[in-house]
Design a protein around this motif. Structure first.
Motif, mmCIF file in Angstrom:
data_model
loop_
_atom_site.group_PDB
_atom_site.id
_atom_site.type_symbol
_atom_site.label_atom_id
_atom_site.label_comp_id
_atom_site.label_asym_id
_atom_site.label_seq_id
_atom_site.Cartn_x
_atom_site.Cartn_y
_atom_site.Cartn_z
ATOM 1 N N ASN A 76 0.798 -1.231 0.000
ATOM 2 C CA ASN A 76 0.000 0.000 0.000
ATOM 3 C C ASN A 76 0.830 1.281 0.000
ATOM 4 O OD1 ASN A 76 -2.437 -1.328 -0.213
ATOM 5 N ND2 ASN A 76 -2.822 -1.326 1.987
ATOM 6 N N ASP A 77 2.158 1.178 -0.085
ATOM 7 C CA ASP A 77 2.945 2.375 -0.388
ATOM 8 C C ASP A 77 2.653 2.794 -1.826
ATOM 9 O OD1 ASP A 77 4.068 2.325 2.106
ATOM 10 O OD2 ASP A 77 6.036 1.625 1.459
ATOM 11 N N LEU A 78 2.817 4.072 -2.123
ATOM 12 C CA LEU A 78 2.631 4.591 -3.469
ATOM 13 C C LEU A 78 3.973 4.827 -4.115
ATOM 14 C CD1 LEU A 78 -0.107 7.309 -2.734
ATOM 15 C CD2 LEU A 78 -0.416 4.872 -3.112
ATOM 16 N N LEU A 79 4.116 4.423 -5.384
ATOM 17 C CA LEU A 79 5.331 4.693 -6.145
ATOM 18 C C LEU A 79 5.024 5.736 -7.206
ATOM 19 C CD1 LEU A 79 6.761 1.102 -6.775
ATOM 20 C CD2 LEU A 79 7.031 2.572 -4.774
ATOM 21 N N ILE A 80 5.892 6.747 -7.312
ATOM 22 C CA ILE A 80 5.703 7.805 -8.308
ATOM 23 C C ILE A 80 6.967 7.950 -9.134
ATOM 24 C CG2 ILE A 80 5.291 10.272 -8.648
ATOM 25 C CD1 ILE A 80 3.525 10.330 -6.304
ATOM 26 N N ALA A 81 6.802 7.988 -10.455
ATOM 27 C CA ALA A 81 7.918 8.236 -11.370
ATOM 28 C C ALA A 81 8.175 9.738 -11.411
ATOM 29 C CB ALA A 81 7.581 7.719 -12.767
ATOM 30 N N ILE A 116 6.589 10.548 -16.055
ATOM 31 C CA ILE A 116 6.569 11.394 -14.850
ATOM 32 C C ILE A 116 5.139 11.603 -14.360
ATOM 33 C CG2 ILE A 116 8.693 12.650 -15.332
ATOM 34 C CD1 ILE A 116 6.866 15.105 -15.951
ATOM 35 N N GLY A 117 5.011 11.515 -13.029
ATOM 36 C CA GLY A 117 3.716 11.697 -12.403
ATOM 37 C C GLY A 117 2.880 10.445 -12.346
ATOM 38 N N LYS A 118 3.229 9.419 -13.134
ATOM 39 C CA LYS A 118 2.481 8.164 -13.082
ATOM 40 C C LYS A 118 2.668 7.535 -11.706
ATOM 41 C CE LYS A 118 1.119 8.059 -17.442
ATOM 42 N NZ LYS A 118 -0.300 8.238 -17.794
ATOM 43 N N GLN A 160 -3.171 14.320 -12.249
ATOM 44 C CA GLN A 160 -2.118 13.909 -13.179
ATOM 45 C C GLN A 160 -1.667 15.081 -14.053
ATOM 46 O OE1 GLN A 160 -0.390 10.708 -14.097
ATOM 47 N NE2 GLN A 160 -0.793 10.695 -11.889
ATOM 48 N N ALA A 161 -2.612 15.876 -14.530
ATOM 49 C CA ALA A 161 -2.255 17.053 -15.336
ATOM 50 C C ALA A 161 -1.431 18.035 -14.512
ATOM 51 C CB ALA A 161 -3.513 17.727 -15.864
ATOM 52 N N HIS A 162 -1.800 18.196 -13.237
ATOM 53 C CA HIS A 162 -1.041 19.111 -12.373
ATOM 54 C C HIS A 162 0.373 18.595 -12.135
ATOM 55 C CE1 HIS A 162 -0.116 22.102 -9.405
ATOM 56 N NE2 HIS A 162 0.022 21.186 -8.446
ATOM 57 N N GLN A 189 15.095 15.881 -20.314
ATOM 58 C CA GLN A 189 13.981 14.962 -20.197
ATOM 59 C C GLN A 189 13.051 15.440 -19.084
ATOM 60 O OE1 GLN A 189 14.893 10.979 -18.820
ATOM 61 N NE2 GLN A 189 16.692 11.681 -17.684
ATOM 62 N N PRO A 190 11.775 15.035 -19.131
ATOM 63 C CA PRO A 190 10.823 15.488 -18.114
ATOM 64 C C PRO A 190 11.284 15.116 -16.704
ATOM 65 C CG PRO A 190 9.691 14.423 -19.940
ATOM 66 C CD PRO A 190 11.157 14.182 -20.154
ATOM 67 N N SER A 191 11.039 16.012 -15.752
ATOM 68 C CA SER A 191 11.503 15.771 -14.381
ATOM 69 C C SER A 191 10.654 16.557 -13.387
ATOM 70 C CB SER A 191 12.973 16.175 -14.256
ATOM 71 O OG SER A 191 13.418 16.044 -12.928
#
Length: 395
Positions: free
Chosen positions: A73-78, A84-86, A126-128, A138-140
């Protein structure tokens, strides 16, 4: 914001941040899965373990990672790259994260982690998150910027109720996905039984010599180019696509939709550039773009099910890497030597596989409907258009 909801910064609902970024750990041939940003694909609740390419030895797992490891139940974010943001949720699998991926452990006294997952997965958030991009090459996303994002939360029982509604739909989608994996594995096992192990209906045991060794009587040795044609896909830039019911297929699978199709389905697409040699089955009429080949039968049989499993046995990635120009050279692929069964055997297999693939398609269509319901419910539950008290009816 709805009455009774409270705005929190992400950092204020956390009990721990798992942040091992800075340098890559030493990798191993086996061990614990290393989840990087490519495994956080956005349309999966959990990491896509089929995309795992690296592993961590036990000694490294126990000593190298300064912030520890994600747990259930931890959340992983790219935070870097195309994804990014996924975001995804952790299941019970023991994994490692480092470069470009951050884990968030939610304080259970403040928030339900599954509810927070759905909030962060919503289109608006996600848009934010993507708007926080500060990358040049690259996106960051910078982690302090991520932690400063505001989200609105109802009381904890309401969070859990909403999360239950949405996760129940996702559970049904996941069951369909698992069923489809099993169905395809059954078809693949039948293909192997018939065309690799030569145990097919009507087999007499009579064999003949060939350059490939002993093969069943009536079969022949030929080349892949005798079985099928690799036809070029057609250019279709993303800005020229009109959203519609036909899948647009790139080298790594479906990349969008279009109002028109180019090839009658069902059919097969193979990655020509980019994801070289990826073999994708498409159930309906489709539009393969110019980074792909689509398959045409040359044997005069009905259906491409035999072709699909035959193509999945070919080492197209090696052909692509051996080429002077990056990409899959179809003339080299055509030269692959293989056994070609009788037309009757192929059509017998296709009749069985067709029924299996129709079940797969039905499951996919049901999952698409459930996904649409889930995605429509999320904003309605968030803004009060659908009351959490209707949970039982929704389920």
């Amino acid at each position: 914001m709805r009455e009774g909801w409270v705005t929190y910064k992400i950092e204020n609902i956390l009990s721990k941040i798992i942040d091992n970024r800075g340098k890559n750990p030493p990798f191993s041939e086996v061990g614990y899965p290393y989840v990087d940003t490519t495994c956080i694909v956005g349309n999966n609740r959990f990491p896509d373990y089929s995309l795992i390419r690296k592993y961590i030895a036990e000694d490294t797992y126990n000593s190298w990672f300064r912030s520890g490891h994600p747990t259930k139940n931890d959340l992983l974010i790219a935070t870097v790259g195309a994804n990014i943001g996924k975001i995804c949720l952790m299941d019970e699998t023991k994994i490692c994260i480092a470069q470009n991926t951050v884990g968030l452990r939610i304080n259970p006294k403040i928030a339900d982690p599954i509810f927070v997952y759905y909030v962060l997965s919503s289109n608006g958030v996600q848009a934010h998150l993507k708007s926080l991009d500060v990358g040049s090459a690259q996106p960051s996303i910078k982690v302090p910027h991520l932690l400063n994002v505001n989200i609105d939360l109802p009381n904890l029982p309401s969070q859990t109720c909403i999360a239950t509604v949405l996760s129940t739909l996702d559970d049904k989608i996941e069951l369909n996905h698992q069923a489809n994996q099993t169905l395809e594995a059954i078809a693949q096992a039948i293909f192997k039984e018939w065309f690799v192990d030569f145990r097919f209906p009507g087999a007499t045991g009579e064999m003949q010599d060939s350059e490939m060794g002993q093969i069943p009587k009536g079969w022949r040795v030929g080349k892949l180019g005798d079985v099928c044609e690799f036809a070029y896909g057609k250019g279709l830039k993303s800005e020229n696509r009109i959203d519609g019911k036909y899948p647009v297929v790139g080298s790594n699978g479906i990349v969008g939709t279009h109002a028109e199709y180019f090839v009658d389905g069902p059919g097969i697409v193979i990655g020509r550039k980019g994801t070289i040699g990826e073999v994708t089955w498409i159930h309906q009429n489709f539009f393969p773009i110019d980074t792909t080949f689509y398959i045409k039968d040359l044997l005069g049989v009905k259906g491409l099910y035999f072709h699909y499993f035959l193509l999945k046995l070919q080492d197209f990635k090696k052909i692509g890497s051996d080429s002077a120009v990056p990409g899959l050279n179809r003339n080299q692929a055509y030269d692959n030597i293989l056994n070609i069964p009788t037309k009757n055997s192929i059509e017998g297999f296709n009749n069985i596989a067709r029924a299996i693939f129709e079940n797969i398609q039905n499951n996919e269509q049901q999952s698409a409907t459930l996904t649409a319901i889930r995605d429509a419910l999320l904003p309605k539950l968030m803004n009060g258009e659908v009351s959490v008290e209707t949970k039982e009816a929704l389920l």
